[in-house]
Design a protein around this motif. Structure first.
Motif, mmCIF file in Angstrom:
data_model
loop_
_atom_site.group_PDB
_atom_site.id
_atom_site.type_symbol
_atom_site.label_atom_id
_atom_site.label_comp_id
_atom_site.label_asym_id
_atom_site.label_seq_id
_atom_site.Cartn_x
_atom_site.Cartn_y
_atom_site.Cartn_z
ATOM 1 N N LYS A 9 -7.898 -2.482 -20.973
ATOM 2 C CA LYS A 9 -8.700 -1.632 -21.864
ATOM 3 C C LYS A 9 -9.203 -0.407 -21.112
ATOM 4 N N GLY A 10 -9.647 -0.623 -19.885
ATOM 5 C CA GLY A 10 -10.149 0.485 -19.072
ATOM 6 C C GLY A 10 -9.072 1.509 -18.777
ATOM 7 N N VAL A 11 -7.887 1.053 -18.428
ATOM 8 C CA VAL A 11 -6.776 1.959 -18.114
ATOM 9 C C VAL A 11 -6.434 2.798 -19.333
ATOM 10 N N SER A 12 -6.358 2.153 -20.486
ATOM 11 C CA SER A 12 -5.980 2.864 -21.701
ATOM 12 C C SER A 12 -6.999 3.974 -22.000
ATOM 13 N N ARG A 13 -8.300 3.647 -21.923
ATOM 14 C CA ARG A 13 -9.352 4.647 -22.173
ATOM 15 C C ARG A 13 -9.339 5.734 -21.091
ATOM 16 N N ARG B 62 0.841 -1.211 0.000
ATOM 17 C CA ARG B 62 0.000 0.000 0.000
ATOM 18 C C ARG B 62 0.876 1.262 0.000
ATOM 19 N N ASP B 63 1.840 1.293 0.928
ATOM 20 C CA ASP B 63 2.698 2.479 1.054
ATOM 21 C C ASP B 63 3.500 2.732 -0.216
ATOM 22 N N ALA B 64 3.995 1.659 -0.833
ATOM 23 C CA ALA B 64 4.776 1.807 -2.076
ATOM 24 C C ALA B 64 3.900 2.383 -3.184
ATOM 25 N N LEU B 65 2.676 1.877 -3.309
ATOM 26 C CA LEU B 65 1.760 2.372 -4.349
ATOM 27 C C LEU B 65 1.463 3.854 -4.128
ATOM 28 N N LEU B 66 1.251 4.240 -2.890
ATOM 29 C CA LEU B 66 0.943 5.643 -2.605
ATOM 30 C C LEU B 66 2.185 6.516 -2.798
ATOM 31 N N ALA B 67 3.358 5.958 -2.501
ATOM 32 C CA ALA B 67 4.603 6.729 -2.604
ATOM 33 C C ALA B 67 4.924 7.100 -4.048
ATOM 34 N N VAL B 68 4.718 6.180 -4.987
ATOM 35 C CA VAL B 68 5.164 6.450 -6.363
ATOM 36 C C VAL B 68 4.194 7.353 -7.120
ATOM 37 N N LYS B 69 2.998 7.507 -6.578
ATOM 38 C CA LYS B 69 2.028 8.466 -7.144
ATOM 39 C C LYS B 69 1.630 8.176 -8.590
ATOM 40 N N LEU B 70 1.755 6.925 -9.028
ATOM 41 C CA LEU B 70 1.231 6.567 -10.353
ATOM 42 C C LEU B 70 -0.192 6.072 -10.150
ATOM 43 N N PRO B 71 -1.092 6.335 -11.118
ATOM 44 C CA PRO B 71 -2.432 5.768 -10.967
ATOM 45 C C PRO B 71 -2.348 4.240 -10.961
ATOM 46 N N TYR B 72 -3.059 3.617 -10.042
ATOM 47 C CA TYR B 72 -3.061 2.151 -10.047
ATOM 48 C C TYR B 72 -4.482 1.618 -10.013
ATOM 49 N N TYR B 73 -4.601 0.418 -10.604
ATOM 50 C CA TYR B 73 -5.890 -0.240 -10.778
ATOM 51 C C TYR B 73 -5.773 -1.625 -10.167
ATOM 52 N N GLU B 74 -6.747 -1.968 -9.331
ATOM 53 C CA GLU B 74 -6.697 -3.224 -8.577
ATOM 54 C C GLU B 74 -7.535 -4.285 -9.295
ATOM 55 N N VAL B 75 -6.962 -5.456 -9.456
ATOM 56 C CA VAL B 75 -7.692 -6.563 -10.098
ATOM 57 C C VAL B 75 -7.724 -7.769 -9.171
ATOM 58 N N HIS B 76 -8.896 -8.410 -9.096
ATOM 59 C CA HIS B 76 -9.014 -9.729 -8.469
ATOM 60 C C HIS B 76 -9.775 -10.639 -9.412
ATOM 61 N N ILE B 77 -9.292 -11.839 -9.529
ATOM 62 C CA ILE B 77 -9.925 -12.823 -10.413
ATOM 63 C C ILE B 77 -11.288 -13.211 -9.843
ATOM 64 N N SER B 78 -11.303 -13.518 -8.551
ATOM 65 C CA SER B 78 -12.559 -13.877 -7.885
ATOM 66 C C SER B 78 -13.221 -12.603 -7.352
#
Ligand code: DQA
Length: 152
Positions: free
Chosen positions: A137-141, A86-102
């Motif tokens: 596809k969503g990220v690209s759009r 979590r901290d690493a994702l917030l630190a780098v300040k790039l947009p991120y998208y979370e995926v779960h298969i289930s």
């Protein structure tokens, strides 16, 4: 556009692991479909998998210097436990998208809580392995729209 796809622990076993939950598609097959969809969208995709929390943190930290525009991440079990990711994702300040298969909300209660969802630009859960393609596809759009309109 460059997108980094990060896969957490045990996702290297996709195709053999709890097929009734995660399906029969392997990580290799997901990666080649991501590359194919990326090509169609004009997005360069790098796929990274690790069973180790620190390696995932290192990969996230490297992302800005490698000019990624966004991260798609399935932290697997670390979703529910890792303050470091979590901290690493917030630190780098790039947009991120979370995926779960289930669908994590339809499973055991300990899976209902994600430590990264509140900072995510988008979440895909419960679509099986096709969720990765939907996310790409969503990220690209989404990034295109943000760039053109300055909107969300
Ligand atoms: C998962 C859900 C997690 O709860 C689990 O630990 C995983 C995979 C999913 O993709 O559905 O390993 O992230």
């Amino acid at each position: 556009m460059k997108v980094l796809v990060i896969q957490g622990p045990n996702l290297n076993l996709l195709g053999k692991r709890e097929e009734e939950v995660y399906g029969g598609v392997t990580l290799e097959e997901i990666n080649s479909e991501l590359a194919e969809v990326g090509k169609q969208l004009g997005v360069e995709v790098r796929s990274f998998q690790s069973n180790h929390e620190g390696e995932i943190v290192d990969e996230i930290q490297r992302a800005p210097a490698e000019d990624y525009n966004a991260i798609i991440i399935n932290p697997a079990a670390y979703t529910h436990t890792s303050i470091a990711i979590r901290d690493a994702l917030l630190a780098v300040k790039l947009p991120y998208y979370e995926v779960h298969i289930s669908n994590i909300f339809a499973r055991e209660e300990f899976r209902h809580r994600s430590l990264i969802s509140d900072g995510a630009s988008g979440i895909v859960t419960g679509f099986g392995t096709v969720g990765y393609m939907l996310a790409l596809k969503g990220v690209s759009r989404h990034l295109d729209i943000i760039k053109k309109e300055g909107g969300k």
